[in-house]
Design a protein around this motif. Structure first.
Motif, PDB file in Angstrom:
ATOM      1  N   TRP A 199       0.848  -1.187   0.000  1.00  0.00           N
ATOM      2  CA  TRP A 199       0.000   0.000   0.000  1.00  0.00           C
ATOM      3  C   TRP A 199       0.885   1.240   0.000  1.00  0.00           C
ATOM      4  O   TRP A 199       2.020   1.218   0.464  1.00  0.00           O
ATOM      5  N   SER A 200       0.335   2.300  -0.557  1.00  0.00           N
ATOM      6  CA  SER A 200       1.056   3.573  -0.556  1.00  0.00           C
ATOM      7  C   SER A 200       0.050   4.707  -0.466  1.00  0.00           C
ATOM      8  O   SER A 200      -1.097   4.590  -0.916  1.00  0.00           O
ATOM      9  N   VAL A 201       0.473   5.788   0.149  1.00  0.00           N
ATOM     10  CA  VAL A 201      -0.330   7.001   0.234  1.00  0.00           C
ATOM     11  C   VAL A 201       0.582   8.177  -0.083  1.00  0.00           C
ATOM     12  O   VAL A 201       1.733   8.226   0.370  1.00  0.00           O
ATOM     13  N   ASN A 202       0.063   9.113  -0.878  1.00  0.00           N
ATOM     14  CA  ASN A 202       0.916  10.161  -1.432  1.00  0.00           C
ATOM     15  C   ASN A 202       0.119  11.470  -1.482  1.00  0.00           C
ATOM     16  O   ASN A 202      -0.505  11.778  -2.486  1.00  0.00           O
ATOM     17  N   PRO A 203       0.097  12.260  -0.393  1.00  0.00           N
ATOM     18  CA  PRO A 203      -0.566  13.568  -0.438  1.00  0.00           C
ATOM     19  C   PRO A 203       0.391  14.638  -0.938  1.00  0.00           C
ATOM     20  O   PRO A 203       1.610  14.553  -0.761  1.00  0.00           O
TER      21      PRO A 203
END
Length: 972
Positions: free
Chosen positions: A434-438
């Protein structure tokens, strides 16, 4: 740190160029026309819509056009691949897409699936991969891969989620460091890529002729933006239920007889047992892993072959059994260590989701959040039957009427006293990512001439694999062996597919071997731009953390004890079954249930390493980077010159840890290291004619050292603690000085012809060497040593003064030269047939070494094909589209010499070409304009093969089969 004169000169030259170009960029910015200064800059929304209106053009040909346009507009040496629409990437695998770019070599798993990419003659660990600008790390590995370095497996990422792939072969200061070979930037879909409300769906059935089953996959992506153009949402899911079916053959290398004094006819020295010692003069060809019995064993096999049990097998006996051969030919006769047909079958399931939010409250601000999740469950019932050629307790095969060719490869023989073993391994593997990129972008100033980009990122990837082994042996038999050059075969009266044939635990085993991997990344970056997109000064900072652990777990001894107490030789038949490939297999579920496998697997203690060949351990890197970059335009001889120049500074602190056993006590040890680098770069593109662009680039780049080479793994090899082996936390990065020269002629439409020359001079390559360091720098407490070792250290002056000779990977005092050229040709052929076109590229690479330690690098420069090329012919007209692609990789030297102790032997990967086909037809008058798609991968069913030096000594062969995919895709 190693600092060469060439690197220092380049740094100074680029530094001076940077100062000069900064002045030029500032003057160019001041010289902007009043009309341009008065005009309001385009908002991010306007820019995005304008760009992606182009992407709405349909058809494969349009994606080729976008690639050509992007290359023409770039300042450096880059290549891009675009999706013509959201959710419709032009290839079925991201790695396959990248393979179409010049200089890209694709690493395939044994099932034919693309895994990693290498760029311009360097290992795939020299490639940095980013998603939306953030570094990526994955925990997954292939069916037969190890991934002990910095490789990124691309098969976790569904193609439906991506709209653009860009390969930066030359750096910019604003790009993340770490890839001497290049940076692969993967761009996921966002809602404003296609304003409005849209849904794309895809359903597909997949058939592989090795599996003979139809499996489904599907995806749905939906996006929405509000009427005001201020907010958008994109979500998508994809699910794949696939099967693998691989038919193959493996040898684990080749070997030859290890003859003793008696068998080679030499008198042993006084006091030496001539039947036990195998002198070098009897085995001049090296190897010697095949041990022929000293006397004929007493079993049905030898008696049936006409041999006399107990008879001495000396030189005269061997010559009599093999008429026409000399004792030297017998000693050098090559056979597989394990001649084994192997079959793999199982499930390849993957579910993934993507989500992206964009908020554009006004023309001066944009916020986004990109997230992605992927999980996979993979099973593999791997079974193989092994004809044993390697050392088997000095009780190996007896050759009769053996024939060899000029290279010593056995082409025909009768082997008595032969034995087979079944090796059954039911892998089960779970992977998650999983990855999150704001992030956000802001424009400041009345004219919006100052732009700030900020971004954060976090990702985690986790893998757990269990791979139990069940190994049982056959009775002894006599067989006819033949090797006609494709792969060795045999015939025997023993029915290998009969569970009642007399299979035994004698010499057999079971294993409980698990592996766990975790990778984590997180970071933040900020980029500040002064000026327009084509003429500006940029500064930025970045912070990144990268963690990885690999752990092996083994409970084989305990499980084997229970297995042998519950399942006797007589009971084995109840857990064996006839197999589908002509030899037995195991009833895995019944065997596990009867022997409490789950208990032993769940409680398996940590081991030195997993069965994939890696070492238990981990690393943590904390990196800070900062850069300044100048982008500008000017005129030279009334022609536009675009340039980019900058310098990036990066510093890295690392902790490398792993288990060590000192004085019988196992404990985790942590070693620390740090380094920093200045990485200048310069790129220029000169439009020397209306349709001709010339390019030049000079730079320094770096790749961080292999974490597996830095793991502690400390072991003393003597009682005085004078000699030790250990990982080296002080390895410095590989650093390369690069020059590129090239250009393109744009012939119209998507057409272009391009030529690039490249030269990389890499310092810092590693090899197994020695360092003499104080004991105190080993990271081992003095109190943990044995009393004898403590006394020895004290006698040499104590922990701070006593030195230790450490065997470890060290940086070579040598330079690796990577030189080559690339040619690309894209040509529409409408003058022959409207809608017809071709695209092709060719890459030629040469590797060499120079310097004091050049010879030490032997064995480190393998695995890269010297020549690569691929070609695609496409036709697109109206609702119909078809393209055929061929990719060819030249023969690859896969390893250094001295394989299996045979001095000349290396593993050579045969050259390989693969045809793929893709076709579609759009039902334009039906709702959602559904498109019927057909894709055929490996159209002609090509195998992957490597050889043990000689072309008729196969090392392994894998047949992944032909895969056919029929689908339906639509959008509304």
């Amino acid at each position: 740190m190693h600092r060469s004169h060439a690197r220092t000169t380049l740094s100074r030259a680029l530094g001076m160029a940077l100062l000069g170009l900064a002045s030029s960029a500032a003057m160019a910015q001041e010289a902007t026309t009043p009309q341009a200064q008065d005009a309001a800059p385009p908002s991010p929304a306007d820019t995005q819509v304008t760009e992606l209106d182009r992407v709405q053009v349909s058809g494969y040909r349009s994606s080729v056009q976008f690639s050509t346009d992007a290359k023409r507009d770039s300042t450096g040496f880059t290549d891009s691949i675009f999706a013509e629409d959201i959710g419709k990437f032009p290839d079925m695998n991201i790695a396959e897409s990248l393979q179409r770019i010049p200089g890209i070599q694709l690493s395939r798993d044994v099932n034919g699936e693309g895994l990693n990419v290498a760029i311009r003659g360097l290992p795939n660990s020299f490639t940095t991969t980013v998603v939306n600008g953030a570094p990526v790390a994955t925990a997954s590995i292939g069916l037969n891969a190890q991934n002990q370095n910095r490789e990124v497996d691309l098969n976790l990422f569904p193609t439906e989620f991506f709209t653009q792939l860009t390969v930066n072969k030359t750096p910019k200061a604003s790009l993340p460091e770490g890839g001497i070979a290049g940076v692969v930037d993967m761009r996921t879909a966002r809602p404003f890529d296609r304003p409005g409300t849209h849904v794309t769906y895809q359903l597909q059935g997949t058939y592989n002729d090795n599996v003979d089953k139809l499996t489904p996959q599907g995806s749905v992506l939906g996006s929405w933006t509000n009427d005001a153009g201020t907010f958008g949402v994109l979500v998508g899911v994809t699910s794949t239920r696939g099967k693998i079916g691989v038919e193959g053959y493996e040898t684990v290398g080749w070997t030859n007889p290890g003859l003793n004094y008696t068998q080679c006819g030499l008198a042993p020295p006084a006091g030496v047992d001539g039947s036990a010692v195998r002198p070098a003069e009897c085995n001049a060809g090296g190897g010697g892993n095949w041990l022929i019995p000293n006397t004929v064993p007493d079993n049905a096999s030898t008696i049936g072959a006409g041999l006399t049990p107990g008879a001495l097998i000396d030189r005269d006996a061997l010559l009599a059994l093999n008429p026409g051969l000399s004792i030297e030919q017998i000693s050098d006769a090559l056979i597989p260590r394990l001649s084994r047909p192997v079959h793999m079958s199982g499930d390849r399931e993957r579910d993934a989701a993507v989500a992206s939010l964009e908020w554009r409250p006004n023309e001066y601000a944009r916020f986004y959040l990109d997230t992605m999740f992927s999980k996979a469950r993979r099973t593999n019932d791997r079974i193989d039957i092994n004809l044993v050629g390697r050392n088997f307790g000095a009780d190996g095969m007896i050759p009769i009427n053996m024939q060899v060719d000029a290279n010593g490869v056995v082409t025909d023989a009768t082997f008595s006293n032969a034995q087979f073993f079944l090796e059954a391994r039911p892998y089960i593997e779970d992977v998650k990512y999983w990855s999150v990129n704001p992030g956000a972008s802001f424009l400041f100033g009345d004219e919006g001439m100052i732009k700030l980009d900020v971004q954060a990122n976090a990702s985690r990837s986790w893998m757990f694999r269990e791979s139990p082994t069940i190994l049982v042996n056959s009775p002894r038999t006599t067989l006819q062996y033949s090797n006609t050059g494709s792969e060795p075969t045999w015939t025997t009266d023993l029915d290998l597919n009969d569970p009642n044939a007399g299979w035994t635990w004698a010499g057999g085993r079971v294993n409980v071997q698990n592996e766990k991997r975790v990778t984590e990344t997180k970071g933040a970056r900020a980029d500040l731009q002064f000026g327009e997109d084509r003429s500006n000064i940029r500064v930025g900072v970045a912070y990144d953390e990268n963690r990885r652990t690999i752990q092996g777990f083994d409970n084989s001894e305990a499980w084997q004890s229970e297995v042998l107490s519950k399942i006797s030789d007589a009971d084995l038949v109840n857990y064996l079954r006839p197999g589908p490939y002509g030899f037995i297999t195991a009833d895995f579920d019944a065997f596990k249930n009867a022997t409490n496998y789950g208990q032993y697997s769940d409680s398996a203690p940590e081991s030195a390493g997993p069965n994939t060949g890696g070492s238990t351990g981990g690393f943590e890197e904390k990196t800070f980077g900062a850069y300044i970059e100048i982008n500008g335009e000017g005129e030279v001889m009334n022609r536009t010159l675009r340039f980019n120049a900058g310098v990036r500074y990066v510093t890295t602190d690392q902790d490398v840890s792993g288990p060590v056993t000192i004085a019988g006590v196992r404990q985790w040890q942590t070693l620390k290291g740090d380094y920093d680098e200045y990485l200048p770069s310069f790129n220029a593109a000169w439009d020397v004619a209306d349709n001709v662009v010339l390019r030049f680039s000079g730079s320094r780049t770096m790749t961080r050292p292999n974490p597996s080479s830095m793991l502690p793994n400390t072991t003393f090899t003597d009682l005085s603690a004078l000699n030790a082996s250990q990982g080296n936390p002080n390895l410095t990065p590989y650093v390369s000085t690069n020059f590129d020269l090239g250009g393109e002629w744009y012939t119209g439409g998507e057409g272009m012809i391009g030529l690039s020359l490249f030269n990389k001079r890499i310092e810092g390559y590693t090899y197994q060497g020695t360092n003499t360091i104080p004991f105190s720098q080993l990271g081992i407490p003095y109190a943990d040593l044995t009393p004898d070792q403590q006394s020895a250290i004290a006698a040499r002056g104590g922990p701070d003064a006593a030195t230790v000779i450490v065997q470890q990977q060290v940086n070579a005092d040598a330079t690796v030269n990577v030189r080559g050229w690339e040619l690309i040709w894209v040509q529409p052929l409408d003058f022959l047939l409207d809608g017809l076109g071709i695209m092709a590229n060719y890459t030629d690479i040469d590797l060499s070494t120079e310097g004091n330690d050049a010879d030490q690098l032997t064995g480190n420069l393998y695995g890269i094909a010297p020549k690569l090329w691929n070609a695609t012919a496409y036709f697109e007209r109206g609702p119909f589209s078809v393209r055929a692609s061929y990719n060819h990789t030249d023969a690859i030297v896969g390893t250094g010499p001295n394989q299996q102790g045979i001095p000349y032997a290396q593993i050579i990967g045969e050259s390989r070409g693969q045809w793929d086909l893709s076709a579609s037809y759009t039902l334009e008058n039906v709702w959602s304009k559904p498109q019927i798609t057909l894709n055929v991968v490996n159209l002609t069913g090509e195998t992957q093969r490597s050889n043990f030096w000689y072309s008729n000594a196969v090392n392994d062969i894998y047949d992944p089969g032909r895969t056919i995919m029929l689908g339906l895709r639509g959008s509304f």
